[in-house]
Design a protein around this motif. Structure first.
Motif, mmCIF file in Angstrom:
data_model
loop_
_atom_site.group_PDB
_atom_site.id
_atom_site.type_symbol
_atom_site.label_atom_id
_atom_site.label_comp_id
_atom_site.label_asym_id
_atom_site.label_seq_id
_atom_site.Cartn_x
_atom_site.Cartn_y
_atom_site.Cartn_z
ATOM 1 N N HIS A 104 8.472 -9.803 -9.240
ATOM 2 C CA HIS A 104 8.223 -10.849 -8.238
ATOM 3 C C HIS A 104 7.957 -10.265 -6.863
ATOM 4 O O HIS A 104 7.072 -10.724 -6.141
ATOM 5 C CB HIS A 104 9.423 -11.790 -8.180
ATOM 6 N N GLY A 105 8.720 -9.282 -6.456
ATOM 7 C CA GLY A 105 8.560 -8.644 -5.147
ATOM 8 C C GLY A 105 8.554 -7.138 -5.290
ATOM 9 O O GLY A 105 8.968 -6.579 -6.320
ATOM 10 N N LEU A 106 8.064 -6.464 -4.257
ATOM 11 C CA LEU A 106 8.090 -5.010 -4.234
ATOM 12 C C LEU A 106 8.188 -4.535 -2.793
ATOM 13 O O LEU A 106 7.884 -5.267 -1.863
ATOM 14 C CB LEU A 106 6.854 -4.406 -4.898
ATOM 15 N N GLU A 107 8.622 -3.310 -2.634
ATOM 16 C CA GLU A 107 8.679 -2.658 -1.329
ATOM 17 C C GLU A 107 8.381 -1.189 -1.546
ATOM 18 O O GLU A 107 8.893 -0.565 -2.499
ATOM 19 C CB GLU A 107 10.073 -2.845 -0.701
ATOM 20 N N ILE A 108 7.536 -0.623 -0.699
ATOM 21 C CA ILE A 108 7.233 0.807 -0.748
ATOM 22 C C ILE A 108 7.716 1.435 0.553
ATOM 23 O O ILE A 108 7.431 0.913 1.638
ATOM 24 C CB ILE A 108 5.720 1.052 -0.931
ATOM 25 N N PHE A 109 8.451 2.529 0.450
ATOM 26 C CA PHE A 109 8.971 3.198 1.644
ATOM 27 C C PHE A 109 9.211 4.671 1.347
ATOM 28 O O PHE A 109 9.235 5.091 0.188
ATOM 29 C CB PHE A 109 10.268 2.533 2.114
ATOM 30 N N THR A 115 10.310 5.937 -8.129
ATOM 31 C CA THR A 115 9.354 6.645 -7.298
ATOM 32 C C THR A 115 7.982 6.025 -7.567
ATOM 33 O O THR A 115 7.781 5.353 -8.589
ATOM 34 C CB THR A 115 9.303 8.140 -7.636
ATOM 35 N N THR A 116 7.025 6.271 -6.685
ATOM 36 C CA THR A 116 5.690 5.733 -6.916
ATOM 37 C C THR A 116 4.998 6.427 -8.094
ATOM 38 O O THR A 116 3.980 5.936 -8.587
ATOM 39 C CB THR A 116 4.815 5.852 -5.658
ATOM 40 N N GLU A 119 0.826 -1.200 0.000
ATOM 41 C CA GLU A 119 0.000 0.000 0.000
ATOM 42 C C GLU A 119 0.861 1.251 0.000
ATOM 43 O O GLU A 119 1.839 1.355 0.759
ATOM 44 C CB GLU A 119 -0.918 0.017 1.223
ATOM 45 N N GLY A 120 0.505 2.201 -0.859
ATOM 46 C CA GLY A 120 1.199 3.473 -0.886
ATOM 47 C C GLY A 120 0.613 4.441 0.122
ATOM 48 O O GLY A 120 -0.430 4.191 0.720
ATOM 49 N N ARG A 121 1.258 5.582 0.306
ATOM 50 C CA ARG A 121 0.764 6.550 1.285
ATOM 51 C C ARG A 121 -0.543 7.192 0.837
ATOM 52 O O ARG A 121 -1.241 7.824 1.636
ATOM 53 C CB ARG A 121 1.829 7.615 1.560
ATOM 54 N N ASP A 122 -0.891 7.004 -0.464
ATOM 55 C CA ASP A 122 -2.174 7.498 -0.964
ATOM 56 C C ASP A 122 -3.312 6.520 -0.690
ATOM 57 O O ASP A 122 -4.459 6.764 -1.085
ATOM 58 C CB ASP A 122 -2.090 7.793 -2.462
ATOM 59 N N LEU A 175 9.402 3.124 -4.689
ATOM 60 C CA LEU A 175 8.830 1.839 -5.054
ATOM 61 C C LEU A 175 9.966 0.957 -5.566
ATOM 62 O O LEU A 175 10.656 1.328 -6.523
ATOM 63 C CB LEU A 175 7.761 2.045 -6.140
ATOM 64 N N LEU A 176 10.167 -0.174 -4.921
ATOM 65 C CA LEU A 176 11.246 -1.077 -5.304
ATOM 66 C C LEU A 176 10.687 -2.221 -6.133
ATOM 67 O O LEU A 176 9.725 -2.875 -5.737
ATOM 68 C CB LEU A 176 11.943 -1.616 -4.054
ATOM 69 N N HIS A 177 11.275 -2.435 -7.291
ATOM 70 C CA HIS A 177 10.870 -3.523 -8.184
ATOM 71 C C HIS A 177 11.910 -4.643 -8.122
ATOM 72 O O HIS A 177 13.094 -4.407 -8.344
ATOM 73 C CB HIS A 177 10.757 -3.003 -9.627
ATOM 74 N N ILE A 178 11.439 -5.852 -7.807
ATOM 75 C CA ILE A 178 12.324 -7.014 -7.720
ATOM 76 C C ILE A 178 12.059 -7.921 -8.908
ATOM 77 O O ILE A 178 11.020 -8.575 -9.011
ATOM 78 C CB ILE A 178 12.098 -7.805 -6.418
#
Length: 361
Positions: A103-108, A143-144, A65-68, A116-119
């Motif tokens: 495959h994976g992601l991370e939002i921070f 970025t998101t 989930e993003g901050r939006d 937004l991290l794209h794996i």
């Protein structure tokens, strides 16, 4: 044979045919309540309202989930890398940068910027069919808004690992670095700065309790009373293992019969997606046998297994679990929102979008 008897036989054949059809076509799980105890959920198969011709998926791999307040889904379809949904499932937009292998992601967030991290795990698909090709994976920071910031070097490019780099997931640490789990490759955990500098590596295959085999995810519980802990699935062992931020082994959660992915921490519970189970929990590994697990955050005991068998502990040990309801095909990853609803992405599930499990209150 009389006309009356013929009519009776004909009616019997119709009833038998109808019964056979009902047996061959299982009822839709949409709207069914699944799970155990206080953690029961109603299945919403129609949550995602997207057009496959506009926003196609092959595998709905991971969500965050993003901050939006919107839900980001990473996919491995070559037409898009991410699909963004409103909480009610409405399609918002796609992010398409030609990255592939999602495959994976991370939002921070860092310094007011949401990243937004794209794996890319290295398994790449064509738009049609099912014929993935394995190659080097890659981690990309965006970025998101969808702007690419940088691509991280692979261990091979750094000269520290000659094998294929096939990462599964990443986690943003309290100190502002990234931990990347090479779960389809070396099973090492690589720590990078956001600028792309390798700090250290740890984990990997060992001959002790710290062994990692298919490190399929990675997540951090910064509130553990033992200090911040990094939780990594050793999926082939049906275990989740805890380490310090420096890579020292701490603990193991045994999940017999369940091949689970990364942990999601929310309030007093832990959640994880199970991609396969075993026949009756002890037999052969079954295709299309996923379910979800809900654990108590303090005790690490399984409370509920939506789609799976009721968790049973004997002498303090969890007994083997297995799929009991044909709801999911392969639960790959999940996200849990602030009200306790679960969004589940699946692998190898006929290109379907994520489902929502709404908590039964």
């Amino acid at each position: 044979m009389s006309t009356h008897v013929l009519r009776l036989l004909s009616a019997s054949f119709v009833l038998l045919a109808a019964h056979a059809t009902a047996q061959e076509t299982p009822a839709s799980p949409d709207g069914v309540a699944i799970g155990h105890g206080p953690a029961r959920y109603r299945v919403d198969m129609k949550w995602a309202k997207a057009d496959p011709s506009v926003a196609p998926v092959i595998n709905s791999h991971a969500l965050a989930e993003g901050r939006d307040g919107r839900i980001y889904l990473v996919t491995d379809h070559p037409q898009n890398d991410f699909i963004v949904f409103e909480k009610d499932g409405r399609y918002v937009r796609s992010i398409s940068k030609g990255l592939g292998g999602g495959h994976g992601l991370e939002i921070f967030e860092k310094d007011g910027v949401e990243y937004l991290l794209h794996i890319d795990c290295g398994w790449h698909f064509a738009a049609e069919g099912w014929n993935p090709k394995a190659g080097q994976g890659r981690v990309t920071l965006l970025t998101t808004a969808g702007d690419v910031v940088r691509k991280f070097p692979t261990p091979q490019e750094l000269g520290i690992n000659e094998g294929k780099f096939m990462p599964c997931d990443a986690a943003y640490t309290p100190s502002g670095t990234l931990l990347i789990a090479d779960g389809y490759g070396s099973n090492f955990i690589y720590e990078f700065t956001l600028e792309g500098k390798l700090i250290k590596k740890w984990g990997g295959p060992t001959k002790d309790a710290a062994n990692l085999s298919n490190a399929h995810g990675i997540s951090i519980d910064a509130t553990d009373p033992r200090g911040p802990l990094v939780w990594v699935p050793s999926r082939s062992q049906s275990q989740i293992k805890a380490f310090t931020l420096d890579g020292a082994y701490v603990d193991t959660i045994d999940l017999p019969g369940a091949f689970a992915g990364q942990l999601v921490f929310r309030d007093d519970k832990i959640y994880t997606a199970v991609c396969w189970s075993k026949e009756n929990g002890t037999g052969k590994k079954l295709n299309q046998s996923g379910f979800v697990l809900v654990l108590d955050r303090k005790t690490k005991r399984v409370l509920s297994a939506p789609g799976g068998s009721q968790p049973i502990y004997t002498d303090g040990k969890l007994q083997p679990m297995h799929q009991t309801e044909s709801v999911f095909k392969h639960c790959h990853d999940l996200y849990v929102d602030s009200v306790g609803d679960i969004y589940v992405g699946e692998w190898n599930a006929d290109r379907r979008y994520p489902w929502k499990l709404s908590l039964v209150k």
